[in-house]
Design a protein around this motif. Structure first.
Motif, PDB file in Angstrom:
ATOM      1  N   GLN A 194       0.823  -1.201   0.000  1.00 22.93           N
ATOM      2  CA  GLN A 194       0.000   0.000   0.000  1.00 22.93           C
ATOM      3  C   GLN A 194       0.859   1.253   0.000  1.00 22.93           C
ATOM      4  O   GLN A 194       0.538   2.242  -0.651  1.00 22.93           O
ATOM      5  N   ASN A 195       1.979   1.221   0.719  1.00 17.68           N
ATOM      6  CA  ASN A 195       2.840   2.397   0.835  1.00 17.68           C
ATOM      7  C   ASN A 195       3.796   2.543  -0.344  1.00 17.68           C
ATOM      8  O   ASN A 195       4.279   3.648  -0.596  1.00 17.68           O
ATOM      9  N   ALA A 196       4.077   1.457  -1.052  1.00 18.39           N
ATOM     10  CA  ALA A 196       5.148   1.500  -2.051  1.00 18.39           C
ATOM     11  C   ALA A 196       4.671   1.414  -3.492  1.00 18.39           C
ATOM     12  O   ALA A 196       5.269   2.023  -4.376  1.00 18.39           O
ATOM     13  N   ALA A 197       3.624   0.646  -3.762  1.00 13.85           N
ATOM     14  CA  ALA A 197       3.329   0.263  -5.143  1.00 13.85           C
ATOM     15  C   ALA A 197       2.435   1.266  -5.868  1.00 13.85           C
ATOM     16  O   ALA A 197       1.542   1.877  -5.277  1.00 13.85           O
ATOM     17  N   ASP A 198       2.694   1.406  -7.175  1.00 11.87           N
ATOM     18  CA  ASP A 198       1.800   2.163  -8.046  1.00 11.87           C
ATOM     19  C   ASP A 198       0.642   1.280  -8.513  1.00 11.87           C
ATOM     20  O   ASP A 198      -0.501   1.708  -8.555  1.00 11.87           O
ATOM     21  N   GLN A 199       0.979   0.053  -8.870  1.00 12.84           N
ATOM     22  CA  GLN A 199      -0.003  -0.913  -9.352  1.00 12.84           C
ATOM     23  C   GLN A 199       0.099  -2.186  -8.527  1.00 12.84           C
ATOM     24  O   GLN A 199       1.179  -2.523  -8.021  1.00 12.84           O
ATOM     25  N   VAL A 200      -1.020  -2.901  -8.416  1.00 15.69           N
ATOM     26  CA  VAL A 200      -1.076  -4.123  -7.623  1.00 15.69           C
ATOM     27  C   VAL A 200      -1.805  -5.195  -8.413  1.00 15.69           C
ATOM     28  O   VAL A 200      -2.853  -4.933  -9.016  1.00 15.69           O
ATOM     29  N   ALA A 201      -1.238  -6.411  -8.409  1.00 15.52           N
ATOM     30  CA  ALA A 201      -1.935  -7.577  -8.956  1.00 15.52           C
ATOM     31  C   ALA A 201      -2.270  -8.501  -7.800  1.00 15.52           C
ATOM     32  O   ALA A 201      -1.399  -8.827  -6.992  1.00 15.52           O
ATOM     33  N   VAL A 202      -3.512  -8.908  -7.716  1.00 17.12           N
ATOM     34  CA  VAL A 202      -3.963  -9.829  -6.678  1.00 17.12           C
ATOM     35  C   VAL A 202      -4.053 -11.220  -7.292  1.00 17.12           C
ATOM     36  O   VAL A 202      -4.780 -11.432  -8.268  1.00 17.12           O
ATOM     37  N   LEU A 203      -3.288 -12.169  -6.735  1.00 12.73           N
ATOM     38  CA  LEU A 203      -3.261 -13.538  -7.247  1.00 12.73           C
ATOM     39  C   LEU A 203      -3.970 -14.482  -6.295  1.00 12.73           C
ATOM     40  O   LEU A 203      -3.886 -14.336  -5.071  1.00 12.73           O
ATOM     41  N   ARG A 204      -4.638 -15.466  -6.893  1.00 16.07           N
ATOM     42  CA  ARG A 204      -5.257 -16.533  -6.110  1.00 16.07           C
ATOM     43  C   ARG A 204      -5.247 -17.800  -6.949  1.00 16.07           C
ATOM     44  O   ARG A 204      -5.722 -17.793  -8.094  1.00 16.07           O
TER      45      ARG A 204
END
Length: 304
Positions: A194-204
């Motif tokens: 949350q503090n570092a990333a510009d984009q996030v991919a959620v894997l499951r």
């Protein structure tokens, strides 16, 4: 638009088990991209495929414009890698080990190793085999960052680090991005993403559940709202709010101050417009952090 990483239908199977299933990702050059997922989600598998540690069953990937399979040593020198399971042993000192890595990875600016070690609180004179898990992790971070690679691939980079060192790591990530480097990291520490990333991919289960920026992931989450009204009829308020499809778990407590509570999924624009005709004395929206948002995504995916 240039991409530091691009994958197309990237898949890895081990017999009947699928570790990664048709993953499409793009990571822009100079960005910080985070992968979130529980153990077994496919984060480490994805990173190993990008580094040609393992080969894909199908699909393709490009890293810094080249195939990991054919890029060879020249491509490896442009990448700093910290594995999730860092195994460091030996009777050599930390300084000697880093000198060895520097000969492999390419030029390291004078004083760079000492500066990074000082920031992380790492004693380079100690033998590697005597170091704690946290200090071995610091050593791994130094070797990943020291040659200022174009791409940093960091698998659970803050594992074993105390909170102060975690904050210093985040500063190092921001500085790397400021210098034009790309950072691709995975983590279970969701506040770190949350503090570092510009984009996030959620894997499951080897599949990308969602890709977006942190703000959009949080905006799509369910939030609790509490609204206080005066000078209005409870039935009129209830009627207006029941017409909103994104408002659930509605309760209306009648009294001198009418208090309404409920949960809202997504944007709250429609809710604001619905309550505008009434006299609102207080409105509280309890926004979820990224961790709660991701947990909701996992739950929704599991219930499909």
């Amino acid at each position: 638009m240039t991409y530091a990483i691009e994958t197309q239908a990237l898949t890895k199977r081990y017999g009947k088990n699928t570790a990664l299933d048709g993953v499409d990702l793009v990571v822009e050059t100079g960005s910080v991209f985070g992968m979130i997922g529980p153990n077994g989600a496919g984060k480490t598998t994805a990173m190993r495929l990008l580094l040609d540690i393992i080969r894909p069953t199908s699909g393709s990937a490009t890293v810094l414009g080249q195939s990991p399979i054919t890029g060879g040593a020249a491509l490896r020198r442009d990448i700093g890698f910290l594995p999730g399971e860092l195994l460091l042993e030996g009777r050599v000192t930390g300084r000697s080990l880093l000198k060895h890595y520097a000969e492999i990875s390419g030029p390291v600016a004078p004083g760079r190793i000492d500066a990074l070690a000082e920031r992380l609180g790492l004693d380079l004179t100690r033998h590697v085999r005597t170091l704690s898990k946290g200090n071995k992790q610091k050593l791994g971070l130094v070797q990943a960052f020291m040659h200022e690679p174009k791409l940093l691939v960091l698998d659970e980079p803050t594992s074993g680090l105390d909170p102060l060192v975690q904050q210093e790591f985040l500063s190092m990530v921001r500085e790397a991005q400021h210098n034009g480097q790309t950072v691709f990291l995975s983590s279970h520490v969701l506040s770190e993403i949350q503090n570092a990333a510009d984009q996030v991919a959620v894997l499951r289960n080897g599949t990308v559940v969602k890709v977006g920026d942190v703000a959009s992931l949080r905006a799509s989450a369910v939030r609790r709202v509490v609204i206080d009204f005066t000078d209005a009829a409870a039935d009129d308020i209830r009627t207006a709010l029941l017409a909103l499809p994104q408002l659930d778990n509605l309760t209306v407590a009648d009294g001198e101050v009418i208090q309404v509570t409920g949960t809202v999924e997504g944007h709250i624009d429609a809710l604001v417009k619905a309550i505008a005709p009434f006299h609102v004395v207080d409105l509280r929206v309890e926004e979820q952090d990224l961790e709660s948002s991701v947990i909701d995504l996992y739950s929704n995916e599991a219930n499909k």
